[in-house]
Design an enzyme around this catalytic site. Sequence first.
Site, PDB file in Angstrom:
ATOM      1  N   ARG A  61       0.860  -1.192   0.000  1.00  0.00           N
ATOM      2  CA  ARG A  61       0.000   0.000   0.000  1.00  0.00           C
ATOM      3  C   ARG A  61       0.893   1.238   0.000  1.00  0.00           C
ATOM      4  O   ARG A  61       1.169   1.848   1.028  1.00  0.00           O
ATOM      5  CB  ARG A  61      -0.908  -0.025   1.242  1.00  0.00           C
ATOM      6  CG  ARG A  61      -1.796   1.192   1.414  1.00  0.00           C
ATOM      7  CD  ARG A  61      -2.864   1.313   0.369  1.00  0.00           C
ATOM      8  NE  ARG A  61      -3.738   0.144   0.348  1.00  0.00           N
ATOM      9  CZ  ARG A  61      -4.426  -0.215  -0.743  1.00  0.00           C
ATOM     10  NH1 ARG A  61      -4.377   0.478  -1.852  1.00  0.00           N
ATOM     11  NH2 ARG A  61      -5.189  -1.306  -0.690  1.00  0.00           N
ATOM     12  N   GLN A  84      -7.623  -7.861  -9.060  1.00  0.00           N
ATOM     13  CA  GLN A  84      -7.581  -6.406  -9.286  1.00  0.00           C
ATOM     14  C   GLN A  84      -6.130  -5.974  -9.520  1.00  0.00           C
ATOM     15  O   GLN A  84      -5.219  -6.367  -8.795  1.00  0.00           O
ATOM     16  CB  GLN A  84      -8.169  -5.738  -8.032  1.00  0.00           C
ATOM     17  CG  GLN A  84      -7.713  -4.341  -7.751  1.00  0.00           C
ATOM     18  CD  GLN A  84      -8.844  -3.314  -7.759  1.00  0.00           C
ATOM     19  OE1 GLN A  84      -9.863  -3.508  -8.395  1.00  0.00           O
ATOM     20  NE2 GLN A  84      -8.659  -2.223  -7.058  1.00  0.00           N
ATOM     21  N   ARG A  89       2.210  -6.864  -9.414  1.00  0.00           N
ATOM     22  CA  ARG A  89       2.485  -6.251  -8.113  1.00  0.00           C
ATOM     23  C   ARG A  89       2.526  -7.267  -6.974  1.00  0.00           C
ATOM     24  O   ARG A  89       2.884  -6.909  -5.853  1.00  0.00           O
ATOM     25  CB  ARG A  89       1.464  -5.155  -7.799  1.00  0.00           C
ATOM     26  CG  ARG A  89       0.036  -5.649  -7.582  1.00  0.00           C
ATOM     27  CD  ARG A  89      -0.886  -4.532  -7.149  1.00  0.00           C
ATOM     28  NE  ARG A  89      -2.233  -5.008  -6.863  1.00  0.00           N
ATOM     29  CZ  ARG A  89      -3.147  -4.301  -6.228  1.00  0.00           C
ATOM     30  NH1 ARG A  89      -2.877  -3.088  -5.807  1.00  0.00           N
ATOM     31  NH2 ARG A  89      -4.352  -4.801  -6.011  1.00  0.00           N
ATOM     32  N   HIS A 163       1.663   2.707 -10.375  1.00  0.00           N
ATOM     33  CA  HIS A 163       0.695   3.186  -9.371  1.00  0.00           C
ATOM     34  C   HIS A 163       1.434   4.072  -8.359  1.00  0.00           C
ATOM     35  O   HIS A 163       1.660   3.700  -7.210  1.00  0.00           O
ATOM     36  CB  HIS A 163       0.074   1.971  -8.686  1.00  0.00           C
ATOM     37  CG  HIS A 163      -1.249   2.216  -8.074  1.00  0.00           C
ATOM     38  ND1 HIS A 163      -1.430   3.054  -7.020  1.00  0.00           N
ATOM     39  CD2 HIS A 163      -2.470   1.728  -8.389  1.00  0.00           C
ATOM     40  CE1 HIS A 163      -2.718   3.047  -6.691  1.00  0.00           C
ATOM     41  NE2 HIS A 163      -3.366   2.265  -7.512  1.00  0.00           N
ATOM     42  N   ASP A 212     -11.416   9.484  -7.893  1.00  0.00           N
ATOM     43  CA  ASP A 212     -10.941   8.298  -8.609  1.00  0.00           C
ATOM     44  C   ASP A 212     -11.306   8.494 -10.077  1.00  0.00           C
ATOM     45  O   ASP A 212     -12.294   7.954 -10.569  1.00  0.00           O
ATOM     46  CB  ASP A 212     -11.598   7.034  -8.018  1.00  0.00           C
ATOM     47  CG  ASP A 212     -10.892   5.756  -8.450  1.00  0.00           C
ATOM     48  OD1 ASP A 212      -9.959   5.837  -9.256  1.00  0.00           O
ATOM     49  OD2 ASP A 212     -11.287   4.669  -7.972  1.00  0.00           O
ATOM     50  N   GLU A 270      -0.712   6.077 -13.896  1.00  0.00           N
ATOM     51  CA  GLU A 270      -0.796   6.300 -15.337  1.00  0.00           C
ATOM     52  C   GLU A 270      -0.939   4.969 -16.052  1.00  0.00           C
ATOM     53  O   GLU A 270      -0.305   4.010 -15.659  1.00  0.00           O
ATOM     54  CB  GLU A 270       0.494   6.960 -15.847  1.00  0.00           C
ATOM     55  CG  GLU A 270       0.816   8.220 -15.120  1.00  0.00           C
ATOM     56  CD  GLU A 270       2.276   8.573 -15.204  1.00  0.00           C
ATOM     57  OE1 GLU A 270       3.016   7.878 -15.894  1.00  0.00           O
ATOM     58  OE2 GLU A 270       2.655   9.539 -14.568  1.00  0.00           O
TER      59      GLU A 270
HETATM   60  C1  BG6 Z   1      -6.636   3.071  -8.059  1.00  0.00           C
HETATM   61  C2  BG6 Z   1      -8.001   2.797  -8.603  1.00  0.00           C
HETATM   62  O1  BG6 Z   1      -5.715   3.129  -9.080  1.00  0.00           O
HETATM   63  O2  BG6 Z   1      -6.289   2.044  -7.143  1.00  0.00           O
HETATM   64  C3  BG6 Z   1      -8.983   2.714  -7.462  1.00  0.00           C
HETATM   65  O3  BG6 Z   1      -8.386   3.799  -9.532  1.00  0.00           O
HETATM   66  C4  BG6 Z   1      -8.539   1.678  -6.452  1.00  0.00           C
HETATM   67  O4  BG6 Z   1     -10.265   2.400  -7.973  1.00  0.00           O
HETATM   68  C5  BG6 Z   1      -7.121   2.011  -6.020  1.00  0.00           C
HETATM   69  O5  BG6 Z   1      -9.412   1.726  -5.346  1.00  0.00           O
HETATM   70  C6  BG6 Z   1      -6.526   1.047  -4.998  1.00  0.00           C
HETATM   71  O6  BG6 Z   1      -6.580  -0.263  -5.436  1.00  0.00           O
HETATM   72  P1  BG6 Z   1      -6.026  -1.423  -4.532  1.00  0.00           P
HETATM   73  O7  BG6 Z   1      -6.333  -2.704  -5.235  1.00  0.00           O
HETATM   74  O8  BG6 Z   1      -4.561  -1.188  -4.362  1.00  0.00           O
HETATM   75  O9  BG6 Z   1      -6.738  -1.318  -3.201  1.00  0.00           O
END
Ligand code: BG6
Length: 271
Positions: A61, A84, A89, A163, A212, A270
Amino acid sequence: MPVIQKDDRVVLQHPKGASAEILYYGATVISWKSPSATGSQPTERLFVSGKAALDGSKPVRGGIPVVFPAFGTPTHPDHAKLPQHGFARNNVWTFTSTVMDNEAGVSVKLSLVPTEAIRAQFDHPFHLEYVVTLAEHQLTTDLHVQHTGLSTTPPFEFQALFHNYIRAPANEVHITPLTGVSYYDKTEPTEQARATPKVENRESVDVQKYTDFVYENAPGKYNITWPSGAIEIRAKNLKDVVIWNPQQETGSKIADMEEGGWYVEHVMTEN
Ligand code: BG6
């Protein structure tokens, strides 16, 4: 030794004081410190939650997780088995080589190839190479995606994204220039509203409320400024940009987000 290989990460040190740390897990850059233009002590530029797991049990995170081959909840039928943000990652990458090691920059390459577990989710012949280069005032991340199949092997669809969790006072940042760019608003409550493009009419974008937004065909060069600092992001071959900040509204529901993390962090990604 400006490139120091440890058990779980590689540390880059630039002779002018900048440094970076890359976890092999996810090839996640978890620290980037650089001195300011006025020559101050190197300061941390990335946000990593105090509750982030760094032991490979879940994606980090914070820092710069690499998103591949799908962004967000997969939508392409070929990505249906992916979690997701894909698998890059949350898999362990291999340190391949030191690419450069001098005053101009310190640069390393990591790679990821299909494993049995990855093939179960994404059965395509690929090879990922990730080059991270640290200069005095700049960090460059390059992802190279190679299709390693025969010329008769079908191509594969993918999305790729860095990210970036930028360390900045979220309630004071301004992001430019996005005026006139069309975007999808993922904070909208209905699927129909989320799929309806909007046009950014603000001169500068802020993240003072839960944001978002996925901007399409964005300019590729972005300024993030706040009263005591600034950062410039330049993207090449990454035509979209995502601005996300959960604020308290959704940040408080993210298990590994530290309390108040949404106030000190602003996230820009991006793809
Ligand atoms: C962002 C997305 O890039 O990542 C969000 O646009 C998402 O929708 C966020 O909530 C975090 O994602 P994750 O899977 O790391 O909790």
